[in-house]
Design a protein around this motif. Structure first.
Motif, mmCIF file in Angstrom:
data_model
loop_
_atom_site.group_PDB
_atom_site.id
_atom_site.type_symbol
_atom_site.label_atom_id
_atom_site.label_comp_id
_atom_site.label_asym_id
_atom_site.label_seq_id
_atom_site.Cartn_x
_atom_site.Cartn_y
_atom_site.Cartn_z
ATOM 1 N N PHE A 150 -36.879 9.727 10.004
ATOM 2 C CA PHE A 150 -35.873 11.037 10.147
ATOM 3 C C PHE A 150 -35.627 11.761 11.699
ATOM 4 C CE2 PHE A 150 -34.719 13.208 6.699
ATOM 5 C CZ PHE A 150 -34.054 14.395 7.033
ATOM 6 N N VAL A 151 -35.385 11.630 12.112
ATOM 7 C CA VAL A 151 -34.807 13.124 13.493
ATOM 8 C C VAL A 151 -33.146 13.396 13.468
ATOM 9 C CG1 VAL A 151 -35.221 13.469 15.832
ATOM 10 C CG2 VAL A 151 -36.494 11.409 14.933
ATOM 11 N N ASP A 152 -33.347 14.933 13.671
ATOM 12 C CA ASP A 152 -31.386 15.352 13.951
ATOM 13 C C ASP A 152 -31.739 15.942 14.613
ATOM 14 O OD1 ASP A 152 -32.423 18.577 13.178
ATOM 15 O OD2 ASP A 152 -32.773 16.749 11.139
ATOM 16 N N GLU A 153 -31.185 16.010 15.528
ATOM 17 C CA GLU A 153 -31.165 17.006 17.227
ATOM 18 C C GLU A 153 -29.922 18.236 17.254
ATOM 19 O OE1 GLU A 153 -31.879 15.271 20.215
ATOM 20 O OE2 GLU A 153 -32.781 13.287 19.590
ATOM 21 N N GLN A 154 -29.843 19.207 17.912
ATOM 22 C CA GLN A 154 -28.928 20.101 17.477
ATOM 23 C C GLN A 154 -27.836 19.254 18.597
ATOM 24 O OE1 GLN A 154 -29.769 24.425 18.351
ATOM 25 N NE2 GLN A 154 -28.934 23.552 20.579
ATOM 26 N N ARG A 155 -27.022 19.602 18.629
ATOM 27 C CA ARG A 155 -25.533 19.226 19.638
ATOM 28 C C ARG A 155 -25.430 20.224 19.582
ATOM 29 N NH1 ARG A 155 -29.321 15.892 21.481
ATOM 30 N NH2 ARG A 155 -28.734 13.353 20.642
ATOM 31 N N THR A 158 -29.818 11.138 14.914
ATOM 32 C CA THR A 158 -30.571 10.084 16.236
ATOM 33 C C THR A 158 -31.875 9.143 15.797
ATOM 34 O OG1 THR A 158 -32.492 11.352 16.708
ATOM 35 C CG2 THR A 158 -30.085 12.250 18.346
ATOM 36 N N ALA A 159 -31.781 9.108 14.732
ATOM 37 C CA ALA A 159 -33.422 8.192 14.250
ATOM 38 C C ALA A 159 -33.303 8.437 12.975
ATOM 39 C CB ALA A 159 -34.237 8.284 14.816
ATOM 40 N N TRP A 160 -32.870 6.738 12.321
ATOM 41 C CA TRP A 160 -33.109 6.761 10.407
ATOM 42 C C TRP A 160 -33.843 5.490 10.013
ATOM 43 C CZ3 TRP A 160 -31.869 10.169 7.223
ATOM 44 C CH2 TRP A 160 -31.095 9.593 5.373
ATOM 45 N N SER A 161 -34.786 5.995 9.573
ATOM 46 C CA SER A 161 -35.067 4.261 8.882
ATOM 47 C C SER A 161 -35.633 4.840 8.090
ATOM 48 C CB SER A 161 -37.239 4.370 10.038
ATOM 49 O OG SER A 161 -37.777 2.856 9.188
ATOM 50 N N PRO A 162 -34.798 4.710 6.465
ATOM 51 C CA PRO A 162 -35.825 5.215 5.209
ATOM 52 C C PRO A 162 -36.546 4.079 5.080
ATOM 53 C CG PRO A 162 -33.167 4.880 5.567
ATOM 54 C CD PRO A 162 -33.223 4.742 6.938
ATOM 55 N N PRO A 163 -37.387 4.720 3.791
ATOM 56 C CA PRO A 163 -37.842 5.725 3.828
ATOM 57 C C PRO A 163 -39.451 6.055 4.121
ATOM 58 C CG PRO A 163 -39.274 4.220 1.864
ATOM 59 C CD PRO A 163 -38.618 3.686 3.528
ATOM 60 N N ASP A 164 -38.569 5.992 5.154
ATOM 61 C CA ASP A 164 -40.120 6.507 6.831
ATOM 62 C C ASP A 164 -40.009 8.217 7.099
ATOM 63 O OD1 ASP A 164 -42.286 4.448 5.666
ATOM 64 O OD2 ASP A 164 -40.857 2.992 6.917
ATOM 65 N N TRP A 179 -33.601 21.352 19.953
ATOM 66 C CA TRP A 179 -34.137 21.696 18.762
ATOM 67 C C TRP A 179 -34.091 19.892 18.112
ATOM 68 C CZ3 TRP A 179 -35.550 25.059 15.007
ATOM 69 C CH2 TRP A 179 -35.197 24.937 13.301
ATOM 70 N N ILE A 180 -35.545 20.035 18.058
ATOM 71 C CA ILE A 180 -35.392 17.993 17.952
ATOM 72 C C ILE A 180 -36.581 18.008 16.856
ATOM 73 C CG2 ILE A 180 -36.277 16.236 18.646
ATOM 74 C CD1 ILE A 180 -35.556 17.099 21.597
ATOM 75 N N HIS A 181 -35.350 18.104 15.640
ATOM 76 C CA HIS A 181 -36.831 17.625 13.993
ATOM 77 C C HIS A 181 -36.955 16.767 13.592
ATOM 78 C CE1 HIS A 181 -36.663 20.205 10.025
ATOM 79 N NE2 HIS A 181 -37.853 19.127 10.041
ATOM 80 N N THR A 182 -38.091 16.256 13.778
ATOM 81 C CA THR A 182 -38.537 15.255 12.731
ATOM 82 C C THR A 182 -39.073 14.899 11.768
ATOM 83 O OG1 THR A 182 -39.071 13.449 15.560
ATOM 84 C CG2 THR A 182 -40.015 12.743 13.329
ATOM 85 N N HIS A 183 -38.897 14.012 11.249
ATOM 86 C CA HIS A 183 -38.642 14.701 9.482
ATOM 87 C C HIS A 183 -39.485 12.943 8.912
ATOM 88 C CE1 HIS A 183 -35.736 17.454 8.320
ATOM 89 N NE2 HIS A 183 -35.106 16.819 9.855
ATOM 90 N N THR A 184 -41.316 12.954 8.293
ATOM 91 C CA THR A 184 -41.985 12.020 8.646
ATOM 92 C C THR A 184 -42.338 12.310 6.648
ATOM 93 O OG1 THR A 184 -42.588 12.279 10.763
ATOM 94 C CG2 THR A 184 -43.601 10.596 9.595
ATOM 95 N N ASP A 214 -43.178 18.231 8.635
ATOM 96 C CA ASP A 214 -42.176 18.458 9.680
ATOM 97 C C ASP A 214 -42.432 18.624 10.876
ATOM 98 O OD1 ASP A 214 -39.313 18.954 8.580
ATOM 99 O OD2 ASP A 214 -40.862 19.408 6.674
ATOM 100 N N GLU A 215 -42.121 18.216 11.629
ATOM 101 C CA GLU A 215 -42.126 18.538 13.519
ATOM 102 C C GLU A 215 -41.082 18.749 14.285
ATOM 103 O OE1 GLU A 215 -46.171 16.824 15.816
ATOM 104 O OE2 GLU A 215 -44.365 15.738 16.944
ATOM 105 N N VAL A 216 -41.359 20.119 14.810
ATOM 106 C CA VAL A 216 -39.866 20.916 15.654
ATOM 107 C C VAL A 216 -40.244 20.834 16.868
ATOM 108 C CG1 VAL A 216 -38.571 22.299 15.510
ATOM 109 C CG2 VAL A 216 -38.420 21.497 13.323
ATOM 110 N N HIS A 217 -39.477 20.239 17.671
ATOM 111 C CA HIS A 217 -39.866 20.883 19.075
ATOM 112 C C HIS A 217 -38.457 21.501 19.512
ATOM 113 C CE1 HIS A 217 -42.810 17.373 19.740
ATOM 114 N NE2 HIS A 217 -43.027 17.679 19.268
#
Length: 160
Positions: A81-86, A73-79, A93-98, A111-114
């Motif tokens: 990205f966010v993946d969300e369970q569909r 749902t968000a993609w900003s290399p190399p800073d 499940w919303i997983h932000t990788h920073t 990693d921060e997962v809500h």
């Protein structure tokens, strides 16, 4: 519907673009997932990572197979990205990788997962077990990422 948060981090002595590139390759997901989860990507590879990209996979938890589909749902290399369970086992499940630079030229991965558990209120009863399982999965992931990126020619790499 209580929301829970999982936070994890790892620092590597590698430049951020190199570390981000590893995570940008969906094929590496199986390499950093504990083997007992019997993880398999169902989507055709390679997956072009960008907002809207879908990744479907199958896992087994406690011997029970289930499918999971995530959307980038968000993609900003190399800073970051966010993946969300569909679709999958969680209500949310919303997983932000920073990825950020460290003072010595390395990379801090955060990693921060809500997440929200399904089947209230029964799902919340399972929270201690879920938290323990997630902590174990992320500990495995930290160790696997470290081994694969710092020792790429090691015995974990499959050259077949």
């Amino acid at each position: 519907m209580p929301e829970h948060i999982l936070r994890d981090s790892l620092t590597l002595p590698l430049p951020r673009p190199e570390v981000f590139a590893f995570f940008a390759d969906a094929a590496n997901l199986g390499r950093i997932t504990p083997p007992e989860l019997d993880f398999a990507i169902l989507s055709p590879l390679p997956i072009i990572m960008c907002p809207g990209a879908l990744i479907s996979y199958r896992l087994h938890l406690f011997g029970v197979p289930f499918n999971w589909t995530s959307e980038i749902t968000a993609w900003s290399p190399p800073d970051f990205f966010v993946d969300e369970q569909r679709s999958g086992p969680y209500r949310q499940w919303i997983h932000t990788h920073t990825f950020s630079d460290t003072a010595d030229g390395g990379t801090l991965i955060e990693d921060e997962v809500h997440y929200r558990l399904p089947r209230l209120p029964l799902g919340e009863v399972a929270l201690p077990l879920v938290e323990k399982q997630l902590q174990r999965i992320f500990a495995y992931r930290r160790a696997a990422v470290e081994k694969l990126l710092l020792h790429p020619g090691g015995p974990e790499k499959n050259t077949d």
